[in-house]
Motif scaffolding. Structure first.
Motif, PDB file in Angstrom:
ATOM      1  N   PRO A 194       0.819  -1.224   0.000  1.00 16.69           N
ATOM      2  CA  PRO A 194       0.000   0.000   0.000  1.00 16.69           C
ATOM      3  C   PRO A 194       0.847   1.265   0.000  1.00 16.69           C
ATOM      4  O   PRO A 194       0.506   2.241  -0.690  1.00 16.69           O
ATOM      5  CB  PRO A 194      -0.818  -0.135   1.288  1.00 16.69           C
ATOM      6  N   SER A 195       1.947   1.272   0.765  1.00 18.00           N
ATOM      7  CA  SER A 195       2.816   2.453   0.795  1.00 18.00           C
ATOM      8  C   SER A 195       3.436   2.710  -0.571  1.00 18.00           C
ATOM      9  O   SER A 195       3.498   3.853  -1.039  1.00 18.00           O
ATOM     10  CB  SER A 195       3.912   2.269   1.846  1.00 18.00           C
ATOM     11  N   ALA A 196       3.906   1.642  -1.212  1.00 24.04           N
ATOM     12  CA  ALA A 196       4.513   1.797  -2.536  1.00 24.04           C
ATOM     13  C   ALA A 196       3.476   2.213  -3.574  1.00 24.04           C
ATOM     14  O   ALA A 196       3.764   3.034  -4.457  1.00 24.04           O
ATOM     15  CB  ALA A 196       5.181   0.481  -2.951  1.00 24.04           C
TER      16      ALA A 196
ATOM     17  N   MET B 286       5.084  15.944  -1.280  1.00 24.34           N
ATOM     18  CA  MET B 286       4.439  14.710  -0.833  1.00 24.34           C
ATOM     19  C   MET B 286       5.003  13.505  -1.576  1.00 24.34           C
ATOM     20  O   MET B 286       5.265  12.459  -0.982  1.00 24.34           O
ATOM     21  CB  MET B 286       2.917  14.797  -1.049  1.00 24.34           C
ATOM     22  N   ALA B 287       5.215  13.657  -2.880  1.00 24.59           N
ATOM     23  CA  ALA B 287       5.756  12.561  -3.675  1.00 24.59           C
ATOM     24  C   ALA B 287       7.175  12.205  -3.232  1.00 24.59           C
ATOM     25  O   ALA B 287       7.517  11.024  -3.060  1.00 24.59           O
ATOM     26  CB  ALA B 287       5.742  12.934  -5.156  1.00 24.59           C
ATOM     27  N   VAL B 288       8.001  13.227  -3.011  1.00 20.51           N
ATOM     28  CA  VAL B 288       9.377  12.987  -2.566  1.00 20.51           C
ATOM     29  C   VAL B 288       9.390  12.310  -1.194  1.00 20.51           C
ATOM     30  O   VAL B 288      10.142  11.349  -0.958  1.00 20.51           O
ATOM     31  CB  VAL B 288      10.170  14.312  -2.527  1.00 20.51           C
ATOM     32  N   ALA B 289       8.559  12.799  -0.288  1.00 19.64           N
ATOM     33  CA  ALA B 289       8.492  12.223   1.056  1.00 19.64           C
ATOM     34  C   ALA B 289       8.069  10.758   1.001  1.00 19.64           C
ATOM     35  O   ALA B 289       8.615   9.914   1.735  1.00 19.64           O
ATOM     36  CB  ALA B 289       7.523  13.032   1.922  1.00 19.64           C
ATOM     37  N   MET B 290       7.108  10.436   0.146  1.00 17.85           N
ATOM     38  CA  MET B 290       6.643   9.063   0.038  1.00 17.85           C
ATOM     39  C   MET B 290       7.700   8.154  -0.581  1.00 17.85           C
ATOM     40  O   MET B 290       7.813   6.973  -0.212  1.00 17.85           O
ATOM     41  CB  MET B 290       5.352   9.006  -0.776  1.00 17.85           C
TER      42      MET B 290
ATOM     43  N   PHE C  36      10.064   7.492   2.289  1.00 18.51           N
ATOM     44  CA  PHE C  36       9.434   6.653   3.307  1.00 18.51           C
ATOM     45  C   PHE C  36       9.267   5.212   2.833  1.00 18.51           C
ATOM     46  O   PHE C  36       9.646   4.261   3.532  1.00 18.51           O
ATOM     47  CB  PHE C  36       8.071   7.236   3.693  1.00 18.51           C
ATOM     48  N   SER C  37       8.691   5.018   1.652  1.00 22.45           N
ATOM     49  CA  SER C  37       8.412   3.658   1.174  1.00 22.45           C
ATOM     50  C   SER C  37       9.703   2.883   0.921  1.00 22.45           C
ATOM     51  O   SER C  37       9.771   1.676   1.186  1.00 22.45           O
ATOM     52  CB  SER C  37       7.547   3.696  -0.083  1.00 22.45           C
ATOM     53  N   THR C  38      10.736   3.571   0.430  1.00 21.32           N
ATOM     54  CA  THR C  38      12.007   2.890   0.184  1.00 21.32           C
ATOM     55  C   THR C  38      12.635   2.422   1.490  1.00 21.32           C
ATOM     56  O   THR C  38      13.030   1.247   1.619  1.00 21.32           O
ATOM     57  CB  THR C  38      12.986   3.819  -0.558  1.00 21.32           C
TER      58      THR C  38
END
Length: 365
Positions: free
Chosen positions: A310-312, A333-337, A340-342
């Motif tokens: 879900p995070s990815a 938001m895209a950069v933060a995700m 985070f997901s990585t």
């Protein structure tokens, strides 16, 4: 006093029962027997079907970095990392498939017990979803593999979906506490098929998968929320990470909708359905953010991999949305995700390796 127990407690005991009875009975009959280290590795010898969630998470991470490479972000790093994650993803899938086939060949009863379990049975669809996601990953550097992987995944998904739905309808032991976000996997996972299906030319069948997935998302969302809000006892600790699955349907639905409707950043404006699906995904992401303090108190289980895909998926959706609606907030938001997901999925992989090496018993729950 036993008669005063709520019926939900009986269902919960059935849901979380996992201790091997043969080992319990043997230790009970010979209390003075010396304690020997267990032979073999419980996770490897009796691989839980839920382990295939690892493939889903790793596929999502490979797709994130593949998207970054396509966008031209982090040149010289994004493409090699996308390739590395894709290779790791494929190797993990092959290894898990071999181990599970070995488990089935060695003891049919173990597999049958997982199929009869009201929660674990939903993870059988993670196998078909893994094929479909690997097909999406393969569309890059491993294009010849995409078609056979997608076809196998599509066939298995239809079989898994119909079998699990039949089990839900006809299994007399099913009770309200058994409804968990894991139930989204066999039915709602249909929205994953269009990601590669459209690009492989299977447009009509991709629309069918998408329609069925959206239908069951709305139905099961109602069922699962009703269970979470009004049915006691609450989710057992090992199933709390599955709350993150709530994020997957709108995030993946957003990406599949763009494929099916032919919307591409720069060519057209994002339509109303795209805004709606991404907006719902953002809402669930915000909700899950408020649960972080609860998640951090949990012990490590295989179910922690429910955080990964879900995070990815939401990361991929955020990257695409930022292309349609450029702006400082969407970009941030895209950069933060991505970060985070990585970090999350790499940590999950390393933590799982450590847990397997230590023979941590909770991995086989």
């Amino acid at each position: 006093m036993d008669k005063l127990q709520a019926p939900g407690h009986t269902a919960l005991l059935e849901l979380i029962e996992h201790l091997p009875k043969d080992k319990m009975s043997s230790s009970a009959h010979s209390p003075s027997a010396p304690h020997h280290a267990p032979v073999g590795n419980p996770f490897i010898d009796a691989l839980p079907i839920g382990a295939f969630a690892m493939v889903m998470g790793l596929s999502g991470l490979a797709l994130v970095w593949g998207k970054l490479a396509n966008l031209g972000w982090i040149p010289g790093l994004a493409e090699p990392l996308a390739m590395a994650f894709a290779v790791i993803d494929g190797l993990v899938f092959v290894l898990l498939l071999i181990l599970y086939i070995k488990k089935w060949a060695g003891n049919h009863q173990r597999v049958y017990e997982e199929w009869q379990h009201p929660v674990k049975s939903s993870f059988f669809a993670a196998v078909s979803v893994s094929f479909a996601l690997l097909a999406t990953v393969a569309l890059g550097a491993f294009a010849p593999l995409a078609l056979p992987l997608w076809v196998i995944g599509a066939v298995l998904q239809v079989i898994a979906m119909t079998m699990v739905l039949n089990a839900w309808i006809h299994r007399e032991s099913l009770q309200p506490p058994h409804a968990t976000p894991v139930w989204f996997i066999p039915a709602v996972a249909n929205v994953i098929l269009p990601l590669a299906g459209v690009r492989l030319g299977f447009v009509e069948i991709s629309w069918w998968f998408f329609a069925v997935g959206i239908l069951f998302w709305l139905v099961l969302l109602t069922v699962v929320l009703q269970r979470l809000l009004f049915v006691q006892p609450p989710l057992p600790e090992r199933l709390v990470p599955t709350l993150c699955i709530l994020l997957a349907p709108p995030a993946v639905g957003f990406l599949s909708w763009l494929q099916l409707s032919g919307q591409h950043p720069g060519s057209v404006q994002l339509d109303a359905m795209g805004h709606i699906l991404f907006g719902i995904a953002v809402f669930f992401a915000l909700f899950l953010f408020t649960q972080v303090h609860r998640f951090l108190r949990l012990s490590f289980y295989v179910s922690w991999w429910a955080f990964s895909f879900p995070s990815a998926a939401f990361t991929n959706a955020a990257l695409v949305y930022a292309q349609f609606e450029p702006g400082a907030f969407n970009h941030a938001m895209a950069v933060a995700m991505v970060i985070f997901s990585t970090l999350l999925i790499v940590w999950l992989l390393l933590r799982t390796v450590v847990a397997v090496a230590r023979n941590e018993p909770q991995l086989t729950d």
